[in-house]
Design a protein around this motif. Structure first.
Motif, PDB file in Angstrom:
ATOM      1  N   VAL A 114     -24.870   1.019  27.539  1.00  0.00           N
ATOM      2  CA  VAL A 114     -24.044   0.180  28.419  1.00  0.00           C
ATOM      3  C   VAL A 114     -24.203  -1.245  27.911  1.00  0.00           C
ATOM      4  O   VAL A 114     -25.309  -1.807  27.924  1.00  0.00           O
ATOM      5  CB  VAL A 114     -24.478   0.279  29.892  1.00  0.00           C
ATOM      6  CG1 VAL A 114     -23.601  -0.645  30.746  1.00  0.00           C
ATOM      7  CG2 VAL A 114     -24.392   1.705  30.390  1.00  0.00           C
ATOM      8  N   HIS A 140     -20.460   2.473  26.575  1.00  0.00           N
ATOM      9  CA  HIS A 140     -19.645   1.806  27.590  1.00  0.00           C
ATOM     10  C   HIS A 140     -19.717   0.314  27.333  1.00  0.00           C
ATOM     11  O   HIS A 140     -20.810  -0.263  27.286  1.00  0.00           O
ATOM     12  CB  HIS A 140     -20.176   2.111  28.997  1.00  0.00           C
ATOM     13  CG  HIS A 140     -20.166   3.573  29.307  1.00  0.00           C
ATOM     14  ND1 HIS A 140     -19.060   4.218  29.802  1.00  0.00           N
ATOM     15  CD2 HIS A 140     -21.126   4.529  29.155  1.00  0.00           C
ATOM     16  CE1 HIS A 140     -19.332   5.513  29.955  1.00  0.00           C
ATOM     17  NE2 HIS A 140     -20.587   5.720  29.569  1.00  0.00           N
ATOM     18  N   CYS A 142     -18.447  -3.388  28.621  1.00  0.00           N
ATOM     19  CA  CYS A 142     -17.855  -4.052  29.780  1.00  0.00           C
ATOM     20  C   CYS A 142     -17.577  -5.516  29.470  1.00  0.00           C
ATOM     21  O   CYS A 142     -18.443  -6.195  28.899  1.00  0.00           O
ATOM     22  CB  CYS A 142     -18.798  -4.027  30.983  1.00  0.00           C
ATOM     23  SG  CYS A 142     -19.754  -2.521  31.127  1.00  0.00           S
ATOM     24  N   THR A 165     -14.054   1.521  27.243  1.00  0.00           N
ATOM     25  CA  THR A 165     -14.032   0.091  27.548  1.00  0.00           C
ATOM     26  C   THR A 165     -13.747  -0.107  29.035  1.00  0.00           C
ATOM     27  O   THR A 165     -13.007   0.664  29.649  1.00  0.00           O
ATOM     28  CB  THR A 165     -12.960  -0.638  26.725  1.00  0.00           C
ATOM     29  OG1 THR A 165     -11.705   0.017  26.928  1.00  0.00           O
ATOM     30  CG2 THR A 165     -13.322  -0.631  25.247  1.00  0.00           C
ATOM     31  N   TRP A 166     -14.359  -1.138  29.590  1.00  0.00           N
ATOM     32  CA  TRP A 166     -14.223  -1.449  31.011  1.00  0.00           C
ATOM     33  C   TRP A 166     -13.896  -2.931  31.141  1.00  0.00           C
ATOM     34  O   TRP A 166     -14.760  -3.778  30.916  1.00  0.00           O
ATOM     35  CB  TRP A 166     -15.535  -1.138  31.751  1.00  0.00           C
ATOM     36  CG  TRP A 166     -15.974   0.287  31.584  1.00  0.00           C
ATOM     37  CD1 TRP A 166     -16.702   0.812  30.568  1.00  0.00           C
ATOM     38  CD2 TRP A 166     -15.706   1.358  32.475  1.00  0.00           C
ATOM     39  NE1 TRP A 166     -16.917   2.149  30.751  1.00  0.00           N
ATOM     40  CE2 TRP A 166     -16.309   2.521  31.927  1.00  0.00           C
ATOM     41  CE3 TRP A 166     -15.006   1.481  33.687  1.00  0.00           C
ATOM     42  CZ2 TRP A 166     -16.243   3.771  32.548  1.00  0.00           C
ATOM     43  CZ3 TRP A 166     -14.952   2.720  34.305  1.00  0.00           C
ATOM     44  CH2 TRP A 166     -15.566   3.849  33.725  1.00  0.00           C
ATOM     45  N   SER A 168     -12.573  -5.717  33.633  1.00  0.00           N
ATOM     46  CA  SER A 168     -12.365  -5.926  35.070  1.00  0.00           C
ATOM     47  C   SER A 168     -11.029  -6.603  35.361  1.00  0.00           C
ATOM     48  O   SER A 168     -10.347  -6.241  36.314  1.00  0.00           O
ATOM     49  CB  SER A 168     -13.524  -6.743  35.657  1.00  0.00           C
ATOM     50  OG  SER A 168     -13.649  -7.970  34.960  1.00  0.00           O
ATOM     51  N   ARG A 172     -10.036  -2.282  35.438  1.00  0.00           N
ATOM     52  CA  ARG A 172     -11.034  -1.235  35.174  1.00  0.00           C
ATOM     53  C   ARG A 172     -12.421  -1.858  35.200  1.00  0.00           C
ATOM     54  O   ARG A 172     -13.005  -2.192  34.174  1.00  0.00           O
ATOM     55  CB  ARG A 172     -10.778  -0.598  33.801  1.00  0.00           C
ATOM     56  CG  ARG A 172      -9.924   0.659  33.878  1.00  0.00           C
ATOM     57  CD  ARG A 172      -9.537   1.148  32.491  1.00  0.00           C
ATOM     58  NE  ARG A 172     -10.674   1.621  31.685  1.00  0.00           N
ATOM     59  CZ  ARG A 172     -11.276   2.791  31.855  1.00  0.00           C
ATOM     60  NH1 ARG A 172     -10.909   3.615  32.816  1.00  0.00           N
ATOM     61  NH2 ARG A 172     -12.253   3.153  31.054  1.00  0.00           N
ATOM     62  N   ARG A 173     -12.929  -2.100  36.398  1.00  0.00           N
ATOM     63  CA  ARG A 173     -14.276  -2.625  36.537  1.00  0.00           C
ATOM     64  C   ARG A 173     -15.266  -1.505  36.241  1.00  0.00           C
ATOM     65  O   ARG A 173     -15.031  -0.352  36.597  1.00  0.00           O
ATOM     66  CB  ARG A 173     -14.465  -3.142  37.965  1.00  0.00           C
ATOM     67  CG  ARG A 173     -15.846  -3.685  38.263  1.00  0.00           C
ATOM     68  CD  ARG A 173     -15.899  -4.331  39.640  1.00  0.00           C
ATOM     69  NE  ARG A 173     -15.090  -5.561  39.684  1.00  0.00           N
ATOM     70  CZ  ARG A 173     -15.472  -6.732  39.191  1.00  0.00           C
ATOM     71  NH1 ARG A 173     -16.661  -6.846  38.619  1.00  0.00           N
ATOM     72  NH2 ARG A 173     -14.698  -7.790  39.267  1.00  0.00           N
ATOM     73  N   PHE A 174     -16.357  -1.833  35.576  1.00  0.00           N
ATOM     74  CA  PHE A 174     -17.327  -0.807  35.188  1.00  0.00           C
ATOM     75  C   PHE A 174     -17.967  -0.160  36.405  1.00  0.00           C
ATOM     76  O   PHE A 174     -18.440  -0.831  37.310  1.00  0.00           O
ATOM     77  CB  PHE A 174     -18.413  -1.435  34.308  1.00  0.00           C
ATOM     78  CG  PHE A 174     -19.494  -0.466  33.912  1.00  0.00           C
ATOM     79  CD1 PHE A 174     -19.184   0.679  33.195  1.00  0.00           C
ATOM     80  CD2 PHE A 174     -20.817  -0.710  34.249  1.00  0.00           C
ATOM     81  CE1 PHE A 174     -20.176   1.577  32.817  1.00  0.00           C
ATOM     82  CE2 PHE A 174     -21.821   0.186  33.878  1.00  0.00           C
ATOM     83  CZ  PHE A 174     -21.494   1.329  33.171  1.00  0.00           C
ATOM     84  N   ASP A 175     -17.958   1.150  36.394  1.00  0.00           N
ATOM     85  CA  ASP A 175     -18.653   1.903  37.428  1.00  0.00           C
ATOM     86  C   ASP A 175     -19.924   2.465  36.789  1.00  0.00           C
ATOM     87  O   ASP A 175     -19.831   3.328  35.914  1.00  0.00           O
ATOM     88  CB  ASP A 175     -17.759   3.034  37.927  1.00  0.00           C
ATOM     89  CG  ASP A 175     -18.474   3.884  38.977  1.00  0.00           C
ATOM     90  OD1 ASP A 175     -19.686   3.660  39.220  1.00  0.00           O
ATOM     91  OD2 ASP A 175     -17.811   4.768  39.554  1.00  0.00           O
TER      92      ASP A 175
END
Lengths: 314, 185
Positions: A114, A140, A142, A165-166, A168, A172-175
């Motif tokens: 991450v 992942h 972010c 990719t995340w 925001s 697509r905010r990282f979960d």
């Protein structure tokens, strides 16, 4: 044993990877080859005023001619990144130490990364090397948006469909639950701002990841504003000498005052240079480098303290 | 700095006759480092200042690792023959041969044909510069850590010579190195 000689490097190329991140390609001023390094390693950059800052190497370890680092401009920071952005133009000289690795790739059946923003820097060469070996790896990444994601093209080229990719600002905010449940032998690497580290740790805990399977790299030690330093006594095992560490001084400073010179670098509890052994005593660990398992007998005297007294293996 | 012949080693050797005579050596390389831990840089010529050091070197500037400790360290020398031995893994005290390039060993002058271990308490010239042998250099763990090479043990007894500068001047690689007649032992 780690080589830490300070080298005179020349900025061969300087470009903005994102509006706030300076990507530098450094070469030695006179030698064709630089010291070898492993993915996850960092170098110390010496500032003209003597301060030292750590930056992860984000290039390719196979390329022995250049080092690549990326520096995020932190206008609210202590000035190092502003200096680097302004001074490290093409042709400039940078004083850089030989690499050290506090964030190595682990033996693992599965590798989950991450990476938040500039935290991509150690992750890129790690993920690239694992992907090239055909290891089971998931990444992942972010950031606020694709335009704010440094080294996105390089990471994408290295990881292909192993990369998620995340962004925001793009909805697509990282979960953190995306890391998935723990599987036997898996290793989780987290690198980015403290906020992200905390969120991922919480999620990992809930998803059954044991503490020992998580490797986190924060380039700033945990800042606990509620921490109130207390004075304590430090005893040297070799001589029996007892040193008084007042509340307003670090153990490292007091050792230095008494002629016990230790290697040191960041003095933030991040780089691990000054770490030494201890026995007897309750240590208040405040560093971000010693693993939980090692905390029972290792201490970072630049930031960590003790309750009442501690005996150092010095 | 401690004046070379005032050093405990130099002051004793000064009054003991003996040592090597009749040698003629040569200066191969000159290196300086601008500050502690900084990589050494090779010079084509160097200005030696009596009582102080080599212009541009960390010990001239007082910024060396050992500068806070009083000692004789205006100029340090090492024998190329010792470096050749390390490269042959002789003696085999470590895993294998060690390539210690001039400049990596962190001494200022790399010399050939000069019996450094016999020059404690002696005056000798490098070109027009006169040096005083103050004490034998001792290998340090710091160097080992800096280089990432196990050089501590194999450098024992051949880690070079720490000198004072009696008469300053400019030195260059190729300069001859010779023992001088003693003028005041």
């Amino acid at each position: 044993m780690t080589a830490r000689v300070v080298m005179k490097l020349r900025v061969e190329a300087a470009r903005l990877a994102t509006p706030g991140v300076l990507h530098l390609t450094l070469v030695h001023a006179s030698r064709p080859e630089l010291p070898a390094w492993e993915p996850g390693a960092h170098v110390d950059l010496r500032l003209p005023d003597g301060r030292i800052r750590q930056y992860s190497l984000c290039g390719d370890p196979q390329d022995r001619r250049t080092y690549q680092i990326a520096i995020k401009r932190e206008d609210a920071g202590r000035g190092a990144s502003r200096w680097a952005h302004d001074a490290l133009v093409e042709g400039a000289v940078a004083h850089v130490s030989a690499p050290r690795n506090n964030f190595p790739i682990r033996e693992a059946a599965r590798h989950v990364f991450v990476l938040g923003g500039i935290g991509v820097t150690p992750g890129l060469p790690m993920a690239r090397s694992l992907a090239a070996e055909g290891a089971d790896v998931a990444v992942h990444f972010c950031a606020r948006s694709a335009a704010d994601a440094p080294l996105l093209a390089e990471l994408s080229a290295a990881c292909g469909d192993r990369l998620s990719t995340w962004f925001s600002a793009e909805g697509r905010r990282f979960d953190p639950r995306a890391i998935g449940p723990y599987s036997e032998g898996a290793c989780l690497y987290v690198c980015g701002p403290q906020r992200l580290l905390d969120a991922v740790r919480d999620a990992a805990d809930a998803l059954g990841w044991p503490e020992t399977s998580i490797r986190a790299e924060a380039f700033q030690a945990t800042l606990d504003e509620n921490f109130k330093p207390e004075p304590f006594e430090a005893k040297l095992a070799s001589t029996g000498a007892t040193l008084h560490v007042p509340a307003d001084r670090s153990l490292l400073e007091v050792l230095r005052d008494h002629g016990v010179t230790m290697p040191s670098s960041c003095e933030l509890g991040v780089c691990g240079s000054c770490v030494c052994g201890y026995r007897d005593g309750v240590v208040i660990h405040r560093d971000a480098v010693i693993s939980v398992a090692d905390r029972q007998d290792r201490i970072a005297p630049c930031v960590s303290r003790a309750r009442v007294s501690v005996t150092l293996d010095l | 700095m401690v004046e070379a012949f005032a050093h405990a080693a130099g002051s004793i050797a000064r009054h003991v006759p003996g040592g090597a005579v009749g040698f003629k050596g040569v200066l191969l390389h000159i290196h300086v480092a601008p500050a502690a831990s900084f990589e050494m840089e090779e010079l084509a010529e160097a200005q030696c200042v009596a009582g102080r050091g080599i212009v541009g070197d960390r010990y001239y500037e007082g910024s060396g690792t050992y500068s806070p400790k009083p000692d004789t360290r205006e100029v340090t020398l090492i024998e190329q023959e010792a470096l050749d031995a390390l490269a042959r893994n002789d003696p085999p005290l470590q895993a294998g041969p060690i390539a210690l390039a001039p400049g990596d060993h962190r001494r200022n002058l790399t010399v050939r044909g000069v019996p450094l271990n016999h020059l404690v308490g002696r005056r000798f010239r490098v070109g027009d510069v006169i040096l005083r042998g103050g004490r034998l250099n001792f290998p340090c763990k710091y160097l080992e850590e800096l280089l990432g090479l196990p050089v501590y043990l194999p450098l024992y007894n051949r880690s070079g010579l720490n000198c004072g500068i009696e008469r300053g001047g400019v030195i260059r690689p190729g300069d001859a190195i010779e023992l001088l007649d003693d003028d005041g032992a």
